[in-house]
Design a protein around this motif. Sequence first.
Motif, PDB file in Angstrom:
ATOM      1  N   LEU A 243      -7.109  81.222   1.289  1.00 56.51           N
ATOM      2  CA  LEU A 243      -7.696  80.079   1.991  1.00 56.51           C
ATOM      3  C   LEU A 243      -8.733  80.535   3.009  1.00 56.51           C
ATOM      4  O   LEU A 243      -9.794  79.917   3.160  1.00 56.51           O
ATOM      5  N   ILE A 244      -8.429  81.625   3.706  1.00 53.06           N
ATOM      6  CA  ILE A 244      -9.372  82.138   4.697  1.00 53.06           C
ATOM      7  C   ILE A 244     -10.616  82.699   4.015  1.00 53.06           C
ATOM      8  O   ILE A 244     -11.750  82.426   4.439  1.00 53.06           O
ATOM      9  N   ALA A 245     -10.410  83.471   2.954  1.00 51.46           N
ATOM     10  CA  ALA A 245     -11.550  84.038   2.231  1.00 51.46           C
ATOM     11  C   ALA A 245     -12.424  82.933   1.630  1.00 51.46           C
ATOM     12  O   ALA A 245     -13.656  82.993   1.689  1.00 51.46           O
ATOM     13  N   GLN A 246     -11.790  81.898   1.065  1.00 51.83           N
ATOM     14  CA  GLN A 246     -12.540  80.775   0.520  1.00 51.83           C
ATOM     15  C   GLN A 246     -13.241  80.001   1.616  1.00 51.83           C
ATOM     16  O   GLN A 246     -14.389  79.573   1.461  1.00 51.83           O
ATOM     17  N   GLY A 247     -12.551  79.832   2.741  1.00 52.93           N
ATOM     18  CA  GLY A 247     -13.167  79.149   3.880  1.00 52.93           C
ATOM     19  C   GLY A 247     -14.411  79.859   4.364  1.00 52.93           C
ATOM     20  O   GLY A 247     -15.411  79.224   4.717  1.00 52.93           O
ATOM     21  N   MET A 248     -14.364  81.199   4.356  1.00 52.93           N
ATOM     22  CA  MET A 248     -15.543  81.962   4.791  1.00 52.93           C
ATOM     23  C   MET A 248     -16.682  81.803   3.787  1.00 52.93           C
ATOM     24  O   MET A 248     -17.856  81.692   4.182  1.00 52.93           O
ATOM     25  N   LEU A 249     -16.352  81.789   2.507  1.00 50.90           N
ATOM     26  CA  LEU A 249     -17.380  81.572   1.489  1.00 50.90           C
ATOM     27  C   LEU A 249     -18.030  80.200   1.649  1.00 50.90           C
ATOM     28  O   LEU A 249     -19.253  80.064   1.567  1.00 50.90           O
ATOM     29  N   ASP A 250     -17.202  79.179   1.877  1.00 44.25           N
ATOM     30  CA  ASP A 250     -17.728  77.816   2.027  1.00 44.25           C
ATOM     31  C   ASP A 250     -18.557  77.676   3.298  1.00 44.25           C
ATOM     32  O   ASP A 250     -19.613  77.045   3.295  1.00 44.25           O
ATOM     33  N   ALA A 251     -18.074  78.293   4.391  1.00 44.97           N
ATOM     34  CA  ALA A 251     -18.750  78.144   5.679  1.00 44.97           C
ATOM     35  C   ALA A 251     -20.093  78.865   5.712  1.00 44.97           C
ATOM     36  O   ALA A 251     -20.978  78.493   6.487  1.00 44.97           O
ATOM     37  N   THR A 252     -20.243  79.893   4.888  1.00 49.73           N
ATOM     38  CA  THR A 252     -21.483  80.682   4.901  1.00 49.73           C
ATOM     39  C   THR A 252     -22.295  80.485   3.622  1.00 49.73           C
ATOM     40  O   THR A 252     -23.061  81.357   3.226  1.00 49.73           O
ATOM     41  N   LYS A 253     -22.104  79.334   2.998  1.00 51.06           N
ATOM     42  CA  LYS A 253     -22.792  79.057   1.737  1.00 51.06           C
ATOM     43  C   LYS A 253     -24.308  79.116   1.893  1.00 51.06           C
ATOM     44  O   LYS A 253     -25.032  79.598   1.021  1.00 51.06           O
ATOM     45  N   GLU A 254     -24.795  78.643   3.027  1.00 52.86           N
ATOM     46  CA  GLU A 254     -26.246  78.625   3.259  1.00 52.86           C
ATOM     47  C   GLU A 254     -26.725  79.902   3.940  1.00 52.86           C
ATOM     48  O   GLU A 254     -27.735  80.483   3.550  1.00 52.86           O
ATOM     49  N   THR A 255     -25.995  80.360   4.959  1.00 50.85           N
ATOM     50  CA  THR A 255     -26.460  81.514   5.742  1.00 50.85           C
ATOM     51  C   THR A 255     -26.200  82.845   5.060  1.00 50.85           C
ATOM     52  O   THR A 255     -26.951  83.809   5.240  1.00 50.85           O
ATOM     53  N   LYS A 256     -25.106  82.919   4.293  1.00 47.80           N
ATOM     54  CA  LYS A 256     -24.713  84.178   3.622  1.00 47.80           C
ATOM     55  C   LYS A 256     -24.726  85.360   4.592  1.00 47.80           C
ATOM     56  O   LYS A 256     -25.192  86.460   4.268  1.00 47.80           O
ATOM     57  N   ASN A 257     -24.206  85.118   5.785  1.00 46.75           N
ATOM     58  CA  ASN A 257     -24.234  86.154   6.830  1.00 46.75           C
ATOM     59  C   ASN A 257     -22.914  86.914   6.974  1.00 46.75           C
ATOM     60  O   ASN A 257     -22.767  87.723   7.875  1.00 46.75           O
TER      61      ASN A 257
END
Length: 658
Positions: A243-257
């Motif tokens: 869930l955390i790893a997916q959350g990070m992917l979703d949260a940085t979908k645009e910035t990819k930072n």
Amino acid sequence: MASIVEMVDNSSIQNNPIRKVKEFIDKQNQYKSIGDVEHWRFVGYVLDISYESAQIITNDTYKIAVGGIPRGSFLILVPANFDKVQPHFTLLRVKEICATPLSQQVQQTYFEMHKRSMPELDIWTQADLQWGSLRCDTLGMFYADPNNVNKLAFSGDVNNVVSAHRYEVYAPDEELLNLIVNGTVKNELQEEIGHLRTMECMFGVNRQESGNIPVKISMRDFMGCRTAMFGKTRLGKSNVVKLIAQGMLDATKETKNVGQLIFDINGEYANDSDQDNVSLRSANPERCEVYALTQRPNTPSKQLKLNFYENASSCKDILGTLLSNAGRSAIYVTSFASVVLPTPEEMDEMDMREKIHAIRRIQIYWAILREAGFAADEGKLRTLRFMNTNNVKALDPHFSDEIRKKVYGSSVPDRVPSLEGMVDEFREFMRCYRDNNEDQKAAFGKEVFEKDDILLLEFLFPKSGRGPAMLSQFKMYHSEKAGDFVKDIIASLNDGKTVILDLGNANDSIRQYFSDLLSMAVFREQETKFVSNGLGDNYIELYFEEAHNLFPPHAKDNKDVYSRFAKEGAKFHIGMVYSTQSPSTISQELLVQTENFFVGHLASTSETSALTKTQIAFDGVEEDILRAKTPGYMRMLTMSNRFIIPVQAKLYSPKRGE
């Protein structure tokens, strides 16, 4: 005048979330005035209060009306004259049932009642017996931030304590519970991780206001921070990690930072386990890359192999461990395993004589690999800087003409700078050594080989036994083309991708090797960015399972890369999510530095004590951690939360990516 002041005070917080408590109390007063007991959330009065705790008195009617008051549930404490003060409330957490001043008399009444088998009590006795008392921990206070009228603030203490009769206690409704759980969570990059669950028991849960409250986290709390996952196996740690790893992917979908590196020791993040269980990779095929030792049929992956030639020092140790684990215990095998090969860095510090012997020792090791059938790129080996010095070449043992003449006699063959030529040369030298009763001076005229060289040669040409042939079973871990994957992985992480190392079929020593290798590479990469002022808002998150192997509690070396992650990771924008069953098996230094915790069921008081000793916020919830065994039921503490949030994590079940 009072009404004008009140109007000004109220207008100043009209955009602040704290206004919800005022709206709540206004509704409660309205319910009270019309006798609407069904919606009235009143719980009771305060009997005794201090800065750390409060004892409240309540009765069965109040408890039934609010759907029960389980241990660990939240209550709010407000002044009785709430309409005359600026909105705020003190948060309480129910700890235990405690005695009232009349407990002894109540017990006496019960005794007499049962002794006489009284079928019914009069109304006055019923009123007396239904009262009880609860002990609650004081968690802190919610109020409007004085420096920002639109922001909710929370403190871990309270500003004042007055007489007990000046307070009232309520069970918060859904809106207020949402404020308590999510009100201080950073607004940016929020993701839902589950829902509030104050108790394991599901009986009558439909009457609990807490069942509908989503629990949110801010992915900002995990960037560059340390996150611990504790709890017995099969109770949901890996699910929360996903869930955390997916959350990070979703949260940085645009910035990819944010790049993520997952050491997947069971293969569960890289591979779908069945038709309904989608892996992290399958859900995010464009942003996830898998590196695997052995490619699986339905999982696209890149090769993750070791070059046992180029990484001689570390790979030689791995081979020794693999042999030991395979039950190989012959003396010449254990002697081979005991030999330590020098690293390139160590060789740079050697004088010429030492370096020549070091090169020769590695050459004997290479000869062993050649005889075991490990493929080699000889052209690449010839270019290795640390294996070439003066007249000594990577594939030439560089024995003097005089010594070679003693070995070969009158017909000395030409030097053959190749792996095959090295094997042949060492074979002749070993034959001469044994023909002269293993006396180097008699065989060569002087000491040519050091003790460790002889041990390796005894393994290369054993008097009995299989020798190098027993290493052939480990060729699956080797590739002569391996070596560039570290550079490729770092590039992917810098591009904001999630890299999953599928180590599901790897030996523990192999896992350790890759963990060390890539952890060091990540640390060097981020350190270089830091020195050149190039970190910006870019982060790398590392995910470790079985973390007790990497962060043992009594580690003597506090300078290894994992200790540096604990101490310096935040500075270099390196975050960690580490999982293990027991807090007591983890380095105290790391625990002290950890900001976020997810704790499932622990089986012993020694484990909860170790947890509480490190993070005082868990004081008071130990019993619940020991008793609850429902998968996914966690006690959560993040940087945004100043107190423990009991959460039922949702099941990771994304759709398969296109």
